[in-house]
Design a protein around this motif. Structure first.
Motif, PDB file in Angstrom:
ATOM      1  N   ASN A  27     -66.264 -38.130  50.143  1.00 45.25           N
ATOM      2  CA  ASN A  27     -65.137 -38.916  50.637  1.00 45.25           C
ATOM      3  C   ASN A  27     -63.832 -38.154  50.364  1.00 45.25           C
ATOM      4  N   TRP A  28     -63.652 -37.053  51.072  1.00 50.98           N
ATOM      5  CA  TRP A  28     -62.489 -36.199  50.836  1.00 50.98           C
ATOM      6  C   TRP A  28     -61.185 -36.873  51.241  1.00 50.98           C
ATOM      7  N   TYR A  29     -60.157 -36.593  50.450  1.00 54.41           N
ATOM      8  CA  TYR A  29     -58.777 -36.875  50.824  1.00 54.41           C
ATOM      9  C   TYR A  29     -58.076 -35.541  51.082  1.00 54.41           C
ATOM     10  N   PRO A  30     -57.095 -35.504  51.974  1.00 48.17           N
ATOM     11  CA  PRO A  30     -56.162 -34.377  51.940  1.00 48.17           C
ATOM     12  C   PRO A  30     -55.230 -34.553  50.740  1.00 48.17           C
ATOM     13  N   TRP A  31     -54.474 -33.534  50.419  1.00 45.84           N
ATOM     14  CA  TRP A  31     -53.497 -33.647  49.331  1.00 45.84           C
ATOM     15  C   TRP A  31     -52.361 -34.552  49.806  1.00 45.84           C
ATOM     16  N   ILE A  46     -59.485 -36.327  39.239  1.00 50.18           N
ATOM     17  CA  ILE A  46     -59.438 -35.746  40.580  1.00 50.18           C
ATOM     18  C   ILE A  46     -60.262 -34.465  40.605  1.00 50.18           C
ATOM     19  N   PHE A  47     -61.117 -34.346  41.608  1.00 54.01           N
ATOM     20  CA  PHE A  47     -61.866 -33.119  41.866  1.00 54.01           C
ATOM     21  C   PHE A  47     -61.159 -32.420  43.014  1.00 54.01           C
ATOM     22  N   LEU A  48     -60.511 -31.298  42.708  1.00 56.98           N
ATOM     23  CA  LEU A  48     -59.734 -30.552  43.692  1.00 56.98           C
ATOM     24  C   LEU A  48     -60.500 -29.299  44.105  1.00 56.98           C
ATOM     25  N   ILE A  82     -60.252 -34.112  46.570  1.00 54.77           N
ATOM     26  CA  ILE A  82     -59.164 -33.626  47.428  1.00 54.77           C
ATOM     27  C   ILE A  82     -59.493 -32.221  47.916  1.00 54.77           C
ATOM     28  N   LYS A  83     -59.305 -31.999  49.196  1.00 55.41           N
ATOM     29  CA  LYS A  83     -59.484 -30.684  49.804  1.00 55.41           C
ATOM     30  C   LYS A  83     -58.125 -30.102  50.195  1.00 55.41           C
ATOM     31  N   VAL A  84     -57.919 -28.810  49.905  1.00 51.86           N
ATOM     32  CA  VAL A  84     -56.669 -28.126  50.238  1.00 51.86           C
ATOM     33  C   VAL A  84     -56.987 -26.796  50.913  1.00 51.86           C
ATOM     34  N   LEU A 111     -61.831 -22.366  44.983  1.00 55.01           N
ATOM     35  CA  LEU A 111     -61.254 -22.686  43.683  1.00 55.01           C
ATOM     36  C   LEU A 111     -61.557 -24.146  43.374  1.00 55.01           C
ATOM     37  N   THR A 112     -62.110 -24.377  42.202  1.00 54.54           N
ATOM     38  CA  THR A 112     -62.519 -25.724  41.793  1.00 54.54           C
ATOM     39  C   THR A 112     -61.721 -26.139  40.574  1.00 54.54           C
ATOM     40  N   VAL A 113     -61.026 -27.271  40.658  1.00 53.89           N
ATOM     41  CA  VAL A 113     -60.178 -27.753  39.560  1.00 53.89           C
ATOM     42  C   VAL A 113     -60.451 -29.238  39.361  1.00 53.89           C
TER      43      VAL A 113
END
Length: 687
Positions: A27-31, A46-48, A82-84, A111-113
């Motif tokens: 269930n991705w969100y944009p930033w 948050i999983f970025l 969140i996907k960027v 990159l995983t944060v």
């Protein structure tokens, strides 16, 4: 398995990278604020995940994990995800990549944060597999563990996040050092000599990156210091890269980097910025050497860009993927049988020998056409022109890699600079037109209603306030475009954008440019970029631009800005000169002699054309050539008082050579310029 019926919140985005994930079960969100509000209200971490559309390992992680129902269930239950797209939001990427490098000692994409709702990170990594392997934690093991810690030891995680965030604010500090002199250039040259690969070109060991701005510095060092080794390193590197598989011998253009020392096996993605910077290097090598080979490679790069990477409206696309049909490099690889079917037996046998095509293959049982095995490479492109065309036509029938058709302001600026240099050096107005079209598109479509430059355009929508790099690269392109065609509107645009750059990004208290503008989203820190990586840093390019614009416009305040920028980063440059290769270009421009050569006369006069062609035929990187076209009103001339008394004499095109704020006697006509140049010693020559 990928969910093909339900879209998540990324479905409304324009970024090709985000759209690639729009049907993940995650269930991705944009930033955006919605995501952070959800994290606060649901009390979740948050999983970025940050990547870009042509990133091979981003695809691997997506297919392995983000399309997996079990991983998605863990993410959806315990996290706000969140996907960027790092190319749209380099400001976000810069900050969290700095965290990753600090915590793990390395970085990369994906990159995983993992962080709290206040955007403060407490965990960072790059690619993570679904299940742990080869020393890497697996998401199926990591995510439940983080969820458990968040539930039971949240204060400890939050304390860690606070400390990491505080340390970020301390990373941008001025490292004092003595003023920059020729010594830093000598130090860098000596280090490049030590790490140069004499056999295969390039610097260091595999993986090998083109690093064209290193080559730009070395050509200047050769020119001013007459160090033959500097030019040798440039020529060997440019030749070896072309001979390798990193160069597409069928469709032209360079891939991002080589996985091996010989430049044979590339990471197959093609980036706009690499090809722009490499075109500049080949063009300058042609100017220095006079060898047609370098001009031909530059022309082939431009063929690729204008054919495959140019939007009908004029802008340039960002990149082409390494993968097609789920396999890295599949589009570019050949078997002997495939080639023989296209060329016929006799022609195929000659092609096999020339381009290293074997039955066993040189990459995963297939072949990357290359010239690494032969020293007889200079004319192969011409000799096999018809065979290349047939193979290209056949390859066009294959399923192509994804093209990221975002138009990024900064990367377009670099290609504008390269094409403008191509127009000037190769005397080809096709390149001038393409560069001008791109600039016109950007200035018409990537501006806010108040005129503020924007960073990214796709599908009719421009987004995100432009970053410092967008401004500096575009200004660089506009300067080169002015020098190629002497269209005053381009110099006026460069000066206006430079004013905007200073307004939004300049640090009035210390010096230097912040990564993002004072009107941008304020993140955990506001860093200043100074390392030259795959791209030259925005501050290095700004210093270079300030120096050139100061001389073109007569605005000494810009020289002061350049000096303050160099002074601010002096310590960092002295600590590691080779990590600041474009800074070395700017320093070379500042400390070695430079001239303004003003040509006064009508642009369509034969003498004027001959003089400009003569001046542009030579490599003289610290000389700026200005045309004072007496047929038109030179609007920007009022900003450069030194131009006012310069006119053609007796109706003949007249050349004025100026140095250190004074000018020599005017040279009337082309013959007088030739006489002057022939009788002057090197220290006094115009070229």
């Amino acid at each position: 398995m990928e969910n093909t019926t339900v879209s998540n919140r990324l479905a409304n985005e324009k970024s090709p990278y985000l759209l690639q994930h729009a049907k993940n079960p995650v269930n991705w969100y944009p930033w955006n604020e919605e995501a952070f509000k959800a994290a606060q209200e649901e009390e979740k971490p948050i999983f970025l995940s940050i990547g870009y559309s042509t990133c091979h390992w981003c695809h691997v992680m997506a297919q392995e994990s983000f399309e997996d129902e079990e991983v998605a269930e863990l993410l959806n239950r315990h996290f706000i995800s969140i996907k960027v797209d790092r190319e749209e939001r380099p400001d976000i990427d810069n900050i969290y990549m700095t965290v990753c490098q600090a915590l793990t000692g390395s970085g990369g994409w994906p990159l995983t944060v993992i962080m709290d709702a206040d955007k403060r990170p407490f965990y960072a990594a790059t690619y993570l597999p679904r299940n742990q392997r080869a020393g890497l934690p697996g998401l199926l093991q990591l995510l439940p563990r983080v969820a458990e810690l968040w539930e039971n030891e949240r204060n400890s995680l939050l304390d860690s996040a606070k400390q990491i965030s505080l340390s970020l604010k301390e990373t941008d500090r001025k490292v004092k050092g003595s003023p920059l002199t020729q010594g830093v250039l000598d130090q860098a040259f000596e280090y490049y000599c030590r790490i140069f690969d004499d056999q295969w070109g390039g610097f260091g060991s595999a993986p090998k990156f083109p690093s064209p701005h290193t080559l730009l510095f070395l050509m200047r060092y050769y020119y001013f210091q007459q160090e033959d080794k500097a030019l040798d390193m440039v020529k060997i590197t440019l030749q070896k890269m072309y001979r390798g598989g990193i160069y597409d011998h069928i469709g032209f253009g360079f891939a991002r980097y080589s996985t091996d020392r010989r430049w044979l096996v590339p990471h197959f993605e093609k980036m706009l910025y690499d090809n722009a910077l490499l075109a500049m290097a080949y063009l300058e090598a042609y100017q220095l050497s006079g060898e047609e080979f370098y001009a031909r490679v530059a022309r082939e790069i431009f063929i690729y860009v204008l054919r495959d990477m140019t939007d009908p409206q004029g802008g340039f696309y960002s990149a082409e993927d390494a993968d097609s049909e789920g396999e890295e490099g599949k589009f570019y690889l050949w078997t002997r049988e495939e080639i023989e079917k296209v060329l016929g037996d006799e022609s195929a046998q000659r092609y096999f020998k020339a381009y290293d095509i074997s039955r066993d293959g040189n990459f995963e049982n297939k072949n990357i056409p290359n010239l690494t095995h032969t020293t007889d490479f200079l004319n192969k492109g011409t000799e096999f022109k018809e065979a290349r065309r047939k193979l290209f036509d056949q390859r066009e029938k294959r399923i192509k890699p994804l093209k990221d058709d975002k138009i990024l302001t900064g990367w377009n600026g670099l290609m504008v600079a390269a094409l403008a240099m191509g127009a000037r050096i190769l005397k080809d107005d096709t390149y001038l037109s393409a560069a001008q079209n791109a600039v016109d598109f950007i200035l018409a479509n990537l501006r806010r209603t108040d005129g503020r430059l924007l960073a990214s355009y796709r599908a009719g929508r421009a987004e995100y306030p432009a970053y410092a790099a967008d401004y500096t690269y575009l200004i660089w392109g506009l300067i080169e475009l002015y020098l190629a065609g002497f269209n005053n509107k381009n110099l006026l645009a460069a000066l206006a954008l430079n004013d905007e750059l200073i307004k939004y990004f300049w640090d009035e208290q210390s010096a230097g440019l912040f990564f993002y503008g004072l009107d941008g989203e304020q993140l955990l820190s506001r860093p200043k970029e100074h390392y030259d990586g795959a791209l030259p840093s925005d501050n290095a390019v700004a210093a270079f631009n300030f120096l050139r614009l100061a001389r073109l416009s007569g605005n000494v305040d810009l020289e002061d800005k350049a000096q303050k920028t160099l002074d601010y980063f002096t310590g960092s440059i002295l600590e590691n000169p080779v990590a600041h290769s474009f800074w070395l270009v700017a320093v070379s421009y500042q400390i070695f002699p430079g001239r303004e050569v003003v040509v006064a006369g009508n642009s369509d006069n034969a003498d004027t054309v001959d003089i400009l062609n003569y001046l542009n035929s030579r490599f003289d990187p610290n000389t700026l050539i200005v045309l004072k076209d007496e047929k038109i009103n030179q609007e920007w001339g009022g900003k450069a008082q030194y131009l006012q008394p310069m006119h053609s004499v007796n109706g003949l095109t007249t050349t004025y050579i100026c140095e250190n704020y004074s000018c020599r006697e005017p040279l009337v006509g082309f013959d007088k310029l030739l006489e002057y140049d022939q009788r002057s010693d090197r220290a006094e020559r115009v070229l």
